[in-house]
Write an enzyme that holds these catalytic residues in place. Structure first.
Site, PDB file in Angstrom:
ATOM      1  N   GLU A 150     129.982 -49.979 -11.733  1.00 57.25           N
ATOM      2  CA  GLU A 150     129.821 -48.899 -12.709  1.00 57.25           C
ATOM      3  C   GLU A 150     130.152 -49.349 -14.138  1.00 57.25           C
ATOM      4  O   GLU A 150     131.028 -48.803 -14.787  1.00 57.25           O
ATOM      5  CB  GLU A 150     130.696 -47.699 -12.326  1.00 57.25           C
ATOM      6  CG  GLU A 150     130.204 -46.972 -11.089  1.00 57.25           C
ATOM      7  CD  GLU A 150     128.981 -46.099 -11.341  1.00 57.25           C
ATOM      8  OE1 GLU A 150     128.383 -46.145 -12.428  1.00 57.25           O
ATOM      9  OE2 GLU A 150     128.626 -45.371 -10.385  1.00 57.25           O
ATOM     10  N   GLU A 206     127.834 -48.071  -1.722  1.00 56.57           N
ATOM     11  CA  GLU A 206     128.706 -46.938  -1.414  1.00 56.57           C
ATOM     12  C   GLU A 206     127.817 -45.849  -0.839  1.00 56.57           C
ATOM     13  O   GLU A 206     126.736 -45.579  -1.357  1.00 56.57           O
ATOM     14  CB  GLU A 206     129.398 -46.401  -2.683  1.00 56.57           C
ATOM     15  CG  GLU A 206     130.352 -47.402  -3.303  1.00 56.57           C
ATOM     16  CD  GLU A 206     130.962 -46.955  -4.636  1.00 56.57           C
ATOM     17  OE1 GLU A 206     131.005 -45.738  -4.901  1.00 56.57           O
ATOM     18  OE2 GLU A 206     131.369 -47.834  -5.400  1.00 56.57           O
TER      19      GLU A 206
HETATM   20  C1  IPT Z   1     131.583 -44.247  -7.420  1.00 61.41           C
HETATM   21  C2  IPT Z   1     132.522 -45.347  -7.798  1.00 61.41           C
HETATM   22  O1  IPT Z   1     131.873 -46.581  -7.770  1.00 61.41           O
HETATM   23  C3  IPT Z   1     133.718 -45.426  -6.912  1.00 61.41           C
HETATM   24  O2  IPT Z   1     134.659 -46.245  -7.523  1.00 61.41           O
HETATM   25  C4  IPT Z   1     134.281 -44.072  -6.649  1.00 61.41           C
HETATM   26  O3  IPT Z   1     134.681 -43.508  -7.845  1.00 61.41           O
HETATM   27  C5  IPT Z   1     133.223 -43.213  -6.057  1.00 61.41           C
HETATM   28  O4  IPT Z   1     132.156 -43.100  -6.944  1.00 61.41           O
HETATM   29  C6  IPT Z   1     133.682 -41.814  -5.805  1.00 61.41           C
HETATM   30  O5  IPT Z   1     134.884 -41.714  -5.161  1.00 61.41           O
HETATM   31  S1  IPT Z   1     130.720 -43.827  -8.898  1.00 61.41           S
HETATM   32  C7  IPT Z   1     130.094 -42.218  -8.787  1.00 61.41           C
HETATM   33  C8  IPT Z   1     129.541 -41.847 -10.138  1.00 61.41           C
HETATM   34  C9  IPT Z   1     129.022 -42.086  -7.800  1.00 61.41           C
END
Ligand code: IPT
Length: 961
Positions: free
Chosen positions: A410, A487
């Site tokens: 990010e 993710e």
């Molecule tokens: C995403 C991040 O990469 C991760 O660090 C964490 O914050 C996660 O979200 C949520 O818990 S970024 C998000 C804008 C999808």
């Protein structure tokens, strides 16, 4: 002239006697650990000038004393994307906590060319001095830094000081979603670098056609000998120019499933280093990501470094956690969002995980200003970017487990990220480059997305049509690459749902290489309330000015190590061997990367109404990786008056390093037959006596006593304490509202009831339910039959104008609080929701209230178990109440929840310790519940798992104990 030290705001990656990054190696050169108690003093702003106390190294100063509720050195702060200071790069406020560290050590008696001082991790910027002379400035909180201190050492005692600042220009590129935890949190070590030693060693390994190879890159004094005793390899190179690739002959390959390591040494005249080699070759061929020529599917976890008392200080808990991952069918780790403690990589080599190793880089907060001034695209920051990626790659390049480098997380996009990608491609052409923020795959090798909807995944994996948000050319480019979800499935609170949907998509497409759950553990911090009650804190609990609440509690494991139901679901969905069992046949699909199924035994268990009839080991031939086999199953007879279920388990045939023999890797179930249930309950049940066994209130028609128990109910319940997912706005939500806000708007949390009529014959009780200032209603008819048994049929008719889903539809009974134990025949042992059913099996289970409900750090809905047949509820003296459900259309049955708190109580509490002392045990019999989804960060509950209002009828029968 500013009073602020220039190194706090400059854009140099560090300064002074910094030495180039190199591998982390085990060496026979002497080292002196400087960990332990250091002198410490602290100031919330400006130079510390007070009394010196002490603080251990490694530790975060803000966690010091916190478990006892004390906070001598400030408190942790949690933000996700937000910067906890004004966005004014590269500046930081004057209110910038500073910690001064000091210790002395005696100069070791080393016959040595050079002495290095190594700091493995310090957050965020620090200045080191030895005997009063500046050594240098270190930056990069989660990156190792070495300094050459040779000529600053004096015989006898030496004084080392480190001044650490919490905030600096580097905080702008370290904006990861986690607690801000300043301090020297990894080890400090003095290293002797011997004369004629080895400056750096990289043994690149390869594997192909059963043979291994080593391609050494060695800097140091020659001659150098590389030996791998187990393979009989001993190669001497007289000069750097002689170094060539060594064919080591037949080897067993390294994979996450077969983490075979070979001990190797590299010796120069003055030093010997030891390494553990895993032979494997990583390659991308078209849209496929291959290791040893075979495709890899990541069934992974995002792993932060977090511990409730130690924060990011490494603890041997890491090993227990990785073993827990292995036991839950996790095969991959993304080191979100920085290089972990170096031990973690050793453990991943040894236990077997595919690792995506991520750089310490995130500039997420610039999103709030439209990415204006984002360091990722500002040439002034290029050195910082290149320095960080070099320190990441160089330290860990020898690890077999690392199969991909990630540029960071990010950080928007821009030229500096492209430059870091080029740097990695030059330095390590074998391992692919990952970075999710490269949305058009312009400079990375895999196409990565976070929290895609199943629809988007389908578009990416398709060969025609559009990928949302991409041009035709970009679509072509991303489809030409392996796809990963770095993710997905946000594990915050109760959830996530739909893991099986994502898993099926990964199975169906050769382009799709799986993904990494967000995330492995909650980051709760153990502390105490003012009155001494311990609890796990999240954002806002330390009075932060800005914070992101419990968004930091989004793991598959609770802060106290308890695995969540989400983790059990992940394990079921991610089984490396898929077992499909049906009457007469068993189909086994081997989804391992490369091992066959010979290490598993297959066992069939036959149960009648959850009572074991027999257990048989099945003769199953070994199935090679990537293949399927079908074997015949015996024809088991149904029991005459019971439900007969066959459960097939694939379990370890012998102990593995991560689980004992018998550990279940995969399971499947089928019903032999579903004979009509006997109309009579089992014989030992006493007949109900109309007069005494069920007493109703003549005005409300509600039960007052049942079989001598003080019981209040039924009461229609549509509310559940919103889960974190219910509270989230899904990224595919049409109206940008959460389920929770729709539900509250419709008053589902504040329903009131009006008795319309009570007909004493039955009785039959009619109730109308609604909310203040709303014309929407639900009419409920409770039809009791108190004859041979106490039976209830509930009929529900909503008015036609409902326009939102319902969290649940069921009835609640309040029971005496001593009734804490349940034994049931239904699904279990854990809870299940419509989009999270794969871990649940039909069987007979027992649990008490604490096991029936998950203690999330923020209380919320928990504990629904679908498909209930019978439940016995008891106190310490034995069973006090029996209930059996009546099967509805298509054999559907209600589920149940037994809880110490009402949804309204759970809803009001922000932490478990804020819940009122239980006064009743609440039994919910729910005809249906809404799914879980992943809207806390991701998608809505799928339509087929959403609960829409409608007319329904369901029944249950109470039996005397
Ligand atoms: C995403 C991040 O990469 C991760 O660090 C964490 O914050 C996660 O979200 C949520 O818990 S970024 C998000 C804008 C999808």
């Amino acid at each position: 002239m500013s009073h602020v030290a220039t190194y706090l705001t400059d854009l140099a990656p560090g300064s002074g006697r910094r030495t180039p990054p190199r591998s982390r190696l085990r060496t026979d050169a002497p080292e002196l650990s400087l960990d332990g108690e250091w002198d410490f003093r602290w100031s919330a702003a400006g130079e510390p000038d007070g009394e010196w106390g002490t603080l251990p190294v490694p530790a975060h100063w803000v966690l010091h004393g916190l478990r006892d509720g004390a906070a001598p050195y400030g408190r942790p702060q949690y933000t996700n994307v937000q910067f906890p200071f004004p966005i004014d790069p590269p500046h930081v406020p004057d209110e910038n906590p500073v910690g001064d560290y000091r210790r002395t050590f005696d100069r070791p008696d080393w016959d040595t060319a050079t002495v290095l001082l190594r700091l493995d991790g310090v957050e965020s910027v620090y200045r080191v001095a030895l005997n009063g002379t500046e050594v240098g400035v270190g930056k990069g909180s989660r990156l190792v830094q070495e300094f050459d201190v040779t000529d600053l050492l004096v015989p006898g005692p030496n004084e080392l000081t480190v001044r650490v600042h919490q905030w600096s220009s580097m905080s702008y590129v370290e904006d990861q979603d986690q607690w801000w935890l300043p301090g020297i949190f990894r080890s400090v070590t003095l290293l002797s670098r011997p004369r004629d030693g080895l400056d750096d060693v990289w043994l690149r390994t390869g594997y192909s056609d059963g043979r291994g190879s080593v391609d050494p890159e060695i800097t140091g004094t020659f001659p150098v000998t590389v030996s791998i005793p187990e393979l009989g390899v001993e190669r001497r190179f007289d000069a750097a120019s002689d170094v060539t690739t060594v064919d080591v002959g037949p080897v067993e390959p390294w994979t996450a499933e077969t983490p075979r390591l070979y001990d190797a040494t590299v010796s120069s005249p003055g030093e010997t280093v030891s390494l553990r080699l895993g032979f494997r070759t990583v390659a991308i061929e078209g849209e496929r990501f291959l290791v040893n020529g075979r495709p890899v599917t990541f069934r992974g976890m995002n792993r932060h470094e977090t511990h409730p008392e130690r924060g990011r200080v490494f603890a041997e808990q890491a090993r227990a956690d990785l073993l827990r991952m292995k036991r839950h069918n996790v095969n991959a780790v993304r080191t979100s969002h920085y290089p972990p403690h170096h031990r973690v990589l050793e453990l991943c080599d040894e236990l077997g995980f595919w690792v995506v190793l991520e750089n310490d880089l995130e500039t997420h907060g610039f999103e709030f200003v439209g990415w204006r001034g984002n360091p990722s695209d500002d040439p002034a920051w290029e050195d910082v970017y290149l320095d960080r990626i070099a320190r990441t790659v160089e330290r860990d390049k020898n690890h077999a487990c690392v199969v991909m480098w990630s540029l960071g997380n990010e950080a928007g996009t821009g030229r500096n990220l492209a430059a870091t990608a080029h740097w990695v491609h030059r330095r390590d052409p074998e391992r692919p480059v990952h970075y999710e923020g490269d949305h058009t795959a312009a400079y990375t090798d895999v196409y990565s997305r976070m929290y895609p909807s199943p629809a988007e995944v389908a578009a990416i994996c398709a060969d025609s049509g559009e990928v949302p948000g991409l041009s035709a050319v970009e679509t072509q480019r991303v489809r030409a690459r392996p796809f990963v979800m770095c993710e997905y499935a946000h594990a915050m609170g109760n959830g996530p749902g739909a893991l099986d949907t994502y898993d099926a998509q990964a199975d169906a497409s050769p382009r799709h290489h799986g993904g990494f759950i967000w995330e492995w553990r909650d980051h709760g911090i153990l502390t105490r309330t003012a009155d001494g009650t311990p609890y796990y804190a999240y954002g806002g609990d330390f009075g932060e000015v800005v914070h992101d609440g419990n968004f930091v509690m989004d793991g598959m494991v609770l802060p106290d190590d308890t695995p969540t139901p989400g983790l059990a679901e992940f394990a079921a969905v991610s089984a490396p061997v898929v077992v499909v069992a049906r009457p007469g046949s068993l189909e086994i699909t081997n989804r391992y990367h490369s091992v066959d199924t010979a290490h598993l035994r297959f066992v069939a268990v036959v149960e009648d109404d959850g009572v074991m009839r027999e257990e048989t080991e099945l003769a199953v031939p070994s199935v090679p990786a990537g293949e399927s086999a079908t074997v015949a199953l015996p024809a088991w007879k149904p029991a005459p008056d019971a439900e007969t279920w066959v459960t097939v388990r694939a379990e370890l045939a012998a102990d593995a390093p991560w689980a004992a023999r018998g550990h279940v890797v995969s399971h499947a179930q089928f019903a032999v037959a579903q004979p009509a249930r006997p109309s009579r309950p089992p014989q030992q049940v006493r007949r109900a006596d109309t007069a005494g066994d069920a007493e109703f209130d003549e005005h409300t028609g509600r039960l007052r006593r049942l079989f001598g128990l003080d019981v209040d109910g039924p009461r229609l319940e549509l509310w559940r304490a919103p889960t974190d997912n219910d509270r989230g706005i899904a990224n595919d939500s049409a109206d940008r509202r959460s389920s929770e806000s729709r539900w509250r708007e419709r008053g589902l949390d504040r329903l009131v009831h009006r008795v319309v009529s009570v007909d004493p014959h039955g009785p039959v009780v009619r109730v109308r339910v609604g909310a203040a200032n709303s014309a929407r209603t639900v009419d409920v008819t409770y039809r009791w039959t108190v004859a041979d048994e106490v039976a209830l049929q509930a009929e529900i008719v909503p008015s036609p104008d409902w326009d939102c889903t319902w969290p649940r539809v069921g009835v609640r009974f309040d029971l005496p609080p001593q009734l804490r134990h349940a034994t049931w025949f239904g699904t279990g042992p854990r809870e299940s929701y419509p989009d999270s059913t794969r871990a649940a099996l039909v069987g007979r289970f027992a649990a008490d209230l604490d096991e029936l409900n998950v203690r999330y750090s923020r209380p919320q809905e928990t504990g629904h178990r679908a498909g209930l047949r019978t439940v016995e509820i008891g106190d310490d003296t034995g069973v006090r109440l029996r209930l059996r459900t009546v099967s509805g259309p298509a054999g559907r049955r209600p589920g149940f929840t037994l809880a110490a708190h009402t949804p309204h109580e759970l809803d009001r509490a922000r932490h478990p310790h804020e819940l009122p002392p239980p006064t009743r045990t609440h039994l919910f019999v729910d005809d249906a519940v809404h799914g879980l989804g992943s809207a806390a960060c991701g998608v809505e509950v799928a339509p087929e798992h959403s609960l829409w209002p409608g007319a329904r009828a369901f029944g249950m029968v109470f039996e005397a104990p």
